[in-house]
Design a protein around this motif. Structure first.
Motif, mmCIF file in Angstrom:
data_model
loop_
_atom_site.group_PDB
_atom_site.id
_atom_site.type_symbol
_atom_site.label_atom_id
_atom_site.label_comp_id
_atom_site.label_asym_id
_atom_site.label_seq_id
_atom_site.Cartn_x
_atom_site.Cartn_y
_atom_site.Cartn_z
ATOM 1 N N TRP A 1 0.863 -1.188 0.000
ATOM 2 C CA TRP A 1 0.000 0.000 0.000
ATOM 3 C C TRP A 1 0.895 1.233 0.000
ATOM 4 C CZ3 TRP A 1 -5.224 -1.204 -0.012
ATOM 5 C CH2 TRP A 1 -5.592 -2.455 0.485
ATOM 6 N N ALA A 2 0.341 2.361 -0.425
ATOM 7 C CA ALA A 2 1.139 3.583 -0.452
ATOM 8 C C ALA A 2 0.262 4.813 -0.268
ATOM 9 C CB ALA A 2 1.912 3.672 -1.762
ATOM 10 N N PHE A 3 0.857 5.849 0.306
ATOM 11 C CA PHE A 3 0.272 7.192 0.358
ATOM 12 C C PHE A 3 1.121 8.088 -0.550
ATOM 13 C CE2 PHE A 3 -1.285 6.650 5.018
ATOM 14 C CZ PHE A 3 -2.405 5.966 4.576
ATOM 15 N N ASN A 4 0.489 8.681 -1.549
ATOM 16 C CA ASN A 4 1.192 9.580 -2.477
ATOM 17 C C ASN A 4 2.444 8.915 -3.052
ATOM 18 O OD1 ASN A 4 -0.770 11.427 -1.838
ATOM 19 N ND2 ASN A 4 0.541 12.726 -0.570
ATOM 20 N N GLY B 1 2.404 -0.396 4.566
ATOM 21 C CA GLY B 1 2.673 0.829 3.817
ATOM 22 C C GLY B 1 1.845 2.037 4.151
ATOM 23 N N MET B 2 0.686 1.876 4.801
ATOM 24 C CA MET B 2 -0.208 3.013 5.003
ATOM 25 C C MET B 2 0.139 3.801 6.262
ATOM 26 S SD MET B 2 -4.006 1.996 3.690
ATOM 27 C CE MET B 2 -4.374 2.271 1.957
ATOM 28 N N ASN B 3 1.318 4.398 6.238
ATOM 29 C CA ASN B 3 1.835 5.250 7.314
ATOM 30 C C ASN B 3 2.461 6.495 6.722
ATOM 31 O OD1 ASN B 3 1.574 4.223 10.055
ATOM 32 N ND2 ASN B 3 2.838 2.495 9.409
ATOM 33 N N THR B 4 2.085 7.645 7.253
ATOM 34 C CA THR B 4 2.832 8.870 6.937
ATOM 35 C C THR B 4 2.819 9.737 8.187
ATOM 36 O OG1 THR B 4 3.147 10.651 5.323
ATOM 37 C CG2 THR B 4 0.872 10.168 5.985
ATOM 38 N N TRP B 5 3.368 10.936 8.105
ATOM 39 C CA TRP B 5 3.421 11.806 9.282
ATOM 40 C C TRP B 5 3.464 13.260 8.851
ATOM 41 C CZ3 TRP B 5 8.101 14.559 10.645
ATOM 42 C CH2 TRP B 5 9.191 14.293 9.809
ATOM 43 N N PHE B 6 3.011 14.105 9.769
ATOM 44 C CA PHE B 6 3.119 15.557 9.534
ATOM 45 C C PHE B 6 3.738 16.175 10.783
ATOM 46 C CE2 PHE B 6 -1.090 14.746 11.325
ATOM 47 C CZ PHE B 6 -1.237 15.736 12.293
ATOM 48 N N PRO C 1 2.234 20.738 19.021
ATOM 49 C CA PRO C 1 3.513 20.660 18.310
ATOM 50 C C PRO C 1 4.142 19.279 18.374
ATOM 51 C CG PRO C 1 3.778 21.814 20.397
ATOM 52 C CD PRO C 1 2.305 21.599 20.223
ATOM 53 N N GLY C 2 4.858 18.935 17.291
ATOM 54 C CA GLY C 2 5.562 17.661 17.256
ATOM 55 C C GLY C 2 5.361 16.933 15.944
ATOM 56 N N LYS C 3 5.846 15.695 15.913
ATOM 57 C CA LYS C 3 5.716 14.808 14.755
ATOM 58 C C LYS C 3 4.551 13.863 15.006
ATOM 59 C CE LYS C 3 10.696 14.898 13.813
ATOM 60 N NZ LYS C 3 11.930 14.085 13.681
ATOM 61 N N TRP C 4 3.540 13.903 14.128
ATOM 62 C CA TRP C 4 2.307 13.159 14.361
ATOM 63 C C TRP C 4 2.026 12.198 13.212
ATOM 64 C CZ3 TRP C 4 0.960 13.553 19.162
ATOM 65 C CH2 TRP C 4 1.231 14.720 19.861
ATOM 66 N N LEU C 5 1.639 10.992 13.578
ATOM 67 C CA LEU C 5 1.352 9.948 12.611
ATOM 68 C C LEU C 5 -0.030 10.142 11.998
ATOM 69 C CD1 LEU C 5 3.093 7.461 11.816
ATOM 70 C CD2 LEU C 5 1.639 6.098 13.317
ATOM 71 N N TYR C 6 -0.152 9.824 10.725
ATOM 72 C CA TYR C 6 -1.435 9.727 10.026
ATOM 73 C C TYR C 6 -1.417 8.388 9.313
ATOM 74 C CZ TYR C 6 -5.333 10.844 6.868
ATOM 75 O OH TYR C 6 -6.536 10.826 6.176
ATOM 76 N N HIS C 7 -2.291 7.462 9.703
ATOM 77 C CA HIS C 7 -2.178 6.102 9.192
ATOM 78 C C HIS C 7 -3.519 5.392 9.188
ATOM 79 C CE1 HIS C 7 -2.414 3.764 13.100
ATOM 80 N NE2 HIS C 7 -2.208 4.977 13.563
ATOM 81 N N CYS C 8 -3.551 4.266 8.482
ATOM 82 C CA CYS C 8 -4.724 3.402 8.497
ATOM 83 C C CYS C 8 -4.672 2.541 9.754
ATOM 84 C CB CYS C 8 -4.759 2.512 7.257
ATOM 85 S SG CYS C 8 -6.176 1.380 7.228
ATOM 86 N N HIS C 9 -5.791 2.449 10.462
ATOM 87 C CA HIS C 9 -5.830 1.641 11.677
ATOM 88 C C HIS C 9 -6.309 0.222 11.416
ATOM 89 C CE1 HIS C 9 -5.495 1.205 16.017
ATOM 90 N NE2 HIS C 9 -5.039 2.445 16.054
ATOM 91 N N ALA D 1 5.548 4.124 0.357
ATOM 92 C CA ALA D 1 5.132 3.084 1.289
ATOM 93 C C ALA D 1 5.823 3.295 2.626
ATOM 94 C CB ALA D 1 5.474 1.695 0.741
ATOM 95 N N ASN D 2 5.022 3.352 3.675
ATOM 96 C CA ASN D 2 5.479 3.504 5.054
ATOM 97 C C ASN D 2 6.159 4.852 5.275
ATOM 98 O OD1 ASN D 2 5.544 2.341 7.755
ATOM 99 N ND2 ASN D 2 5.569 0.374 6.684
#
Length: 466
Positions: free
Chosen positions: A362-365, A458-463, A442-450, A368-369
């Protein structure tokens, strides 16, 4: 486009146990809650079933109910007695980033035999949960999770005897009725709908029987701890109303007019139930050919008058400015029967044989991961819209760490459901969903499929909020 319905479990059972959760009261030492992650054995397939080899907190799945007050400083010491590293994520809690528990992003995983001290202030009252966040597809499936309840600052709004926590999980059992360890990590699960079980439990028990009082207001806190299963229920069958989604209270108890109500993995729903005398009922899973009762309630007493309904305080969350919000796009691709395209993993473009070798399907944009660079760098206090396009053949449960959001649009339709606050949302095949929030943590936050297998595959990214 509607989300597809799921198949019902293949087996059923019954238990006469009350399924009451242990509390952390006995696990506190000098004000510190002690969570011990380690192997344990537990019967899942009824009282006479075989013992299953699980990984649990404090010797049982679910782990002990952590119950604190809003504004309270929470101190938890994790001791890792597992054979592999682990960490703990406080799902739905807007904690300091260093305490979020995401191994590889906000902390290093805790090695076997070591400890880690978590400390945070509980910012919001509501229903939350904690779970392992290192190799979650493996550790959560084995039982490393528990409920986290935050009462209002002045104490519980509902009578504690009428406030019930129900942690729901689906387990994959062998034909003998034991947890199926050998099937963990199957590529079929990773590339399809995730790891779906064939046995439902509530607080670790099969079809528990609980007792309610006629005419009294009860709060049922439903937590879906499944790796991938979407639960479908209809509160209208027993006169239930929704009090809260993902820990955040609605302005008033609301009837469900879009039944069945879908509760995705990691989502929580608080229900108000005021049963009539003799109005016994069951919670039923409705995604199969026939309703499947997974918890039963006996109503006792004769009510001369209906008790008043306690009122939950409104959420204290900042409203996003939609007119000036910045939009961030996420395109979901891959999986069985899906379009993959060009995919980068660990800085390298994957070729044909690499997908199976790496498990990244799987991939975001097109990544993968976790990528090296964040999905977006956001100013603290900025209003943000994340527009997610699901170009796959499966449903996904998307979770934002460190923030709550409102779903403002689904496939071009401006939602008229009151836009409740959430931390996890469902998105169906070929849907586009827009969520909005103020990035104030503030900080590094995960955005992912649960769907935890999807995240591992692969369905992990962060902002980053700066």
């Amino acid at each position: 486009m509607t989300i597809t319905r799921r198949n019902l479990l293949t087996a059923a059972g019954a238990s006469t146990l009350a399924a009451i959760l242990p509390s952390t009261a006995h696990a506190r030492r000098d004000g510190v809650i002690e969570l011990n992650a380690g192997p344990s054995r537990q019967r899942l397939y009824g009282a006479d079933g075989p013992l299953s080899d699980l990984w649990t907190f404090n010797g049982r799945a679910p782990g002990p109910e952590i119950r604190v007050k809003r504004g309270e400083r929470v101190r938890v010491r994790l001791t890792n007695n597992l054979e592999e590293p682990t960490s703990v994520h406080w799902h739905g809690m807007r904690v300091d980033n260093a305490m979020d528990g995401v191994a590889g992003l906000t902390q290093e995983p805790v090695p076997p035999g070591d400890t880690f001290d978590y400390e945070f202030v509980a910012p919001d009252a509501g229903t939350y949960w904690y779970h392992a966040h290192s190799r979650s597809w493996n550790q959560v499936a084995r039982g490393l999770y528990g409920p986290l309840i935050v009462d209002e600052a002045n104490g519980p709004v509902f009578d504690p005897a009428r406030d019930l926590t129900l942690v729901i999980d689906d387990w994959r059992l062998t034909r003998a009725g034991a947890f199926d360890v050998a099937s963990l990590g199957a590529m079929m699960d990773w590339s399809h709908a995730g790891r779906l079980g064939n046995w439902l439990t509530v607080n670790g028990e099969a079809t528990p029987q609980m007792t309610l009082r006629a005419g009294e207001a009860h709060r049922l806190r439903l937590i879906n701890a499944s790796n991938a299963r979407i639960l479908e229920i209809d509160p209208n069958r027993f006169g239930g109303k929704v009090l809260a989604h993902d820990g955040q209270a609605l302005p008033a108890p609301a009837s469900v007019n879009y039944a069945p109500l879908m509760i995705g993995p990691a989502q929580r729903v608080d229900l108000l139930v005021m049963p009539e005398p003799g109005g016994d009922f069951a919670l039923e899973e409705l995604s199969g050919d026939a309703p499947f009762a997974f918890a039963r309630f006996t109503v006792e007493g004769e009510a001369s008058a209906r008790a008043p309904v306690p009122r939950l305080p409104a959420p204290d969350l900042p409203e996003p400015d939609l007119s000036g919000a910045r939009t961030i796009g996420v395109e979901m691709t891959g999986g069985a029967m899906g379009r993959m395209g060009r995919v980068t993993y660990n800085g390298k473009v994957l070729r044909r044989g690499d997908f199976r070798r790496t498990g990244q399907v799987w991939a975001f944009n097109g990544v993968a991961n976790l990528p090296e660079q964040p999905l977006a760098a956001i100013r603290r206090g900025e209003s943000v819209i994340i527009e997610t396009v699901n170009d796959t053949a499966f449903v996904h449960a998307m979770h934002v760490h460190g923030h709550h959001f409102r779903v403002i649009e689904r496939s071009g339709t401006d939602l008229d459901d009151g836009r409740p606050w959430r931390d996890t949302f469902l998105i169906g095949p070929q849907q586009t969903v827009r969520i909005a929030f103020v990035a104030d943590n503030p900080g590094k936050w995960l955005y992912h499929c649960h769907m935890l297998e999807h995240a591992a595959a692969g369905m992990n990214t962060w902002f980053e909020v700066a």
